[in-house]
Design an enzyme around this catalytic site. Sequence first.
Site, mmCIF file in Angstrom:
data_model
loop_
_atom_site.group_PDB
_atom_site.id
_atom_site.type_symbol
_atom_site.label_atom_id
_atom_site.label_comp_id
_atom_site.label_asym_id
_atom_site.label_seq_id
_atom_site.Cartn_x
_atom_site.Cartn_y
_atom_site.Cartn_z
ATOM 1 N N TRP A 101 0.867 -1.418 -0.165
ATOM 2 C CA TRP A 101 -0.122 0.032 -0.292
ATOM 3 C C TRP A 101 0.710 1.580 0.089
ATOM 4 C CZ3 TRP A 101 -4.072 -1.630 -2.181
ATOM 5 C CH2 TRP A 101 -4.816 -2.585 -1.784
ATOM 6 N N ASP A 168 -0.773 7.158 6.287
ATOM 7 C CA ASP A 168 -2.122 6.268 5.969
ATOM 8 C C ASP A 168 -2.168 5.034 7.180
ATOM 9 O OD1 ASP A 168 -3.995 4.622 5.565
ATOM 10 O OD2 ASP A 168 -1.698 3.605 3.467
ATOM 11 N N LYS A 192 -11.893 -1.466 8.026
ATOM 12 C CA LYS A 192 -11.651 -2.076 8.867
ATOM 13 C C LYS A 192 -11.664 -1.908 10.692
ATOM 14 C CE LYS A 192 -7.761 -2.289 5.486
ATOM 15 N NZ LYS A 192 -8.282 -3.446 5.084
HETATM 16 C C1 LIG Z 1 -2.833 0.084 4.678
HETATM 17 C C2 LIG Z 1 -4.318 0.263 3.664
HETATM 18 N N1 LIG Z 1 -3.784 1.537 3.202
HETATM 19 C C3 LIG Z 1 -4.766 1.448 1.722
HETATM 20 C C4 LIG Z 1 -5.368 0.263 0.998
HETATM 21 C C5 LIG Z 1 -6.400 -0.104 0.416
HETATM 22 O O1 LIG Z 1 -8.327 1.104 0.813
HETATM 23 P P1 LIG Z 1 -9.266 1.038 -0.161
HETATM 24 O O2 LIG Z 1 -9.663 -0.281 -1.005
HETATM 25 O O3 LIG Z 1 -10.173 1.517 0.479
HETATM 26 O O4 LIG Z 1 -8.753 1.913 -1.632
HETATM 27 C C6 LIG Z 1 -5.478 -0.209 2.264
HETATM 28 C C7 LIG Z 1 -6.502 -1.629 1.786
HETATM 29 O O5 LIG Z 1 -6.669 -3.338 3.169
HETATM 30 C C8 LIG Z 1 -4.586 -0.636 3.088
HETATM 31 O O6 LIG Z 1 -4.777 -1.881 3.820
#
Ligand SMILES: Cc1ncc(COP(=O)(O)O)c(C=O)c1O
Length: 351
Positions: A101, A168, A192
């Site tokens: 991510w 994030d 989550k």
């Molecule tokens: C730490 C982290 N950042 C970003 C994301 C992506 O999130 P989204 O699916 O809401 O775009 C996730 C998805 O699991 C994640 O765990």
Amino acid sequence: MKKHNFSAGPSILPQEVFQKAAEAILDFNGMGLSLLEISHRSKEFVAVMDEARAIVKRLMNLGDDYEVLYLQGGASLQFLMVPMNLLTENGKAAYLDTGTWAAGAIKEAKKIGNVDVVASSKDANYSFIPKDYTVGSEYDYFHCTSNNTIFGTQIKEFPHVDTLMACDMSSDIFSRQLDFSKFDLIYAGAQKNMGPAGTTLVVVKKDILGKTGRNIPTYLDYAVHIAKESMANTPPVFAVYASYLTLKHLEDNGGIAAAEQKNNAKAKLLYDEIDRNPNFQGVAAVEDRSFMNVTFTLTDESKKEAFDNAWKAAGISGLNGHRSVGGYRASIYNAMPIESVQVLVDVMKSI
Ligand SMILES: Cc1ncc(COP(=O)(O)O)c(C=O)c1O
């Protein structure tokens, strides 16, 4: 039988939230109307949005210098919105590369401007959090990922940086007490610890905005969403309502402090078993182990069938690791009861 849900996200939420959200779909607040059929501008829904935003500030102990937004597009759209709103035309941003991510955020930021990756654990398949780096005032901002959902690592101590800090927090938001005022921008996909998929929380310090010199497209401009109080267009009403219920449940049950205590106990129970049991080994460096996503493997692959059959028979769901890591991942978010972790530990002892 209700399963023990270890899914990484969308994931377990408090049972009470499911109940209340289901009721609101049939009859919202005794209005004789479903939550899904009333205007987002009705006073009933505006009250939900206002309270959802207010709870975040209370939980994070933040003042009026911060704004809370409920947006759409997931954390993934924030990978783009953060640089759009913070990276100046000739400036550069510093990113910490701690997982898939984080790498996704870096990829998007590079489309907007100059990015330096100040440290990375990619070569070790992201099994640890790099700590040996500094970030000076030459950067417009520093971006990090507090918890790496896929690899099971977590930043325990945030660095001191001489610039703005954007984070994030998708997979560990509201799971532990932090000095949130250290951050200038926090974002998290809700799915989550704070609700269903469909909305994204953004907490932003107002005075950092408006400095890029860039003509930001309307929908990507935080200032627009702030001015419109998260109603620049029709918000995802169900996701926002269920997030509000989740955060209210957290607040009514002792807030982040109480959640952290429970999370620490759950993580200790599981990691102790991983360390004690010769059939298992942890994936992440011990000092960086995530208290939300516990990654582990079998030491002897010939026991895979027996272990898989045993946890499935025990009513456990969502335990398979991400394909880029393999093995197992037990996601033990706020709503996961310690009794479910005990069920998993008992299965681990049994093989
Ligand atoms: C730490 C982290 N950042 C970003 C994301 C992506 O999130 P989204 O699916 O809401 O775009 C996730 C998805 O699991 C994640 O765990």
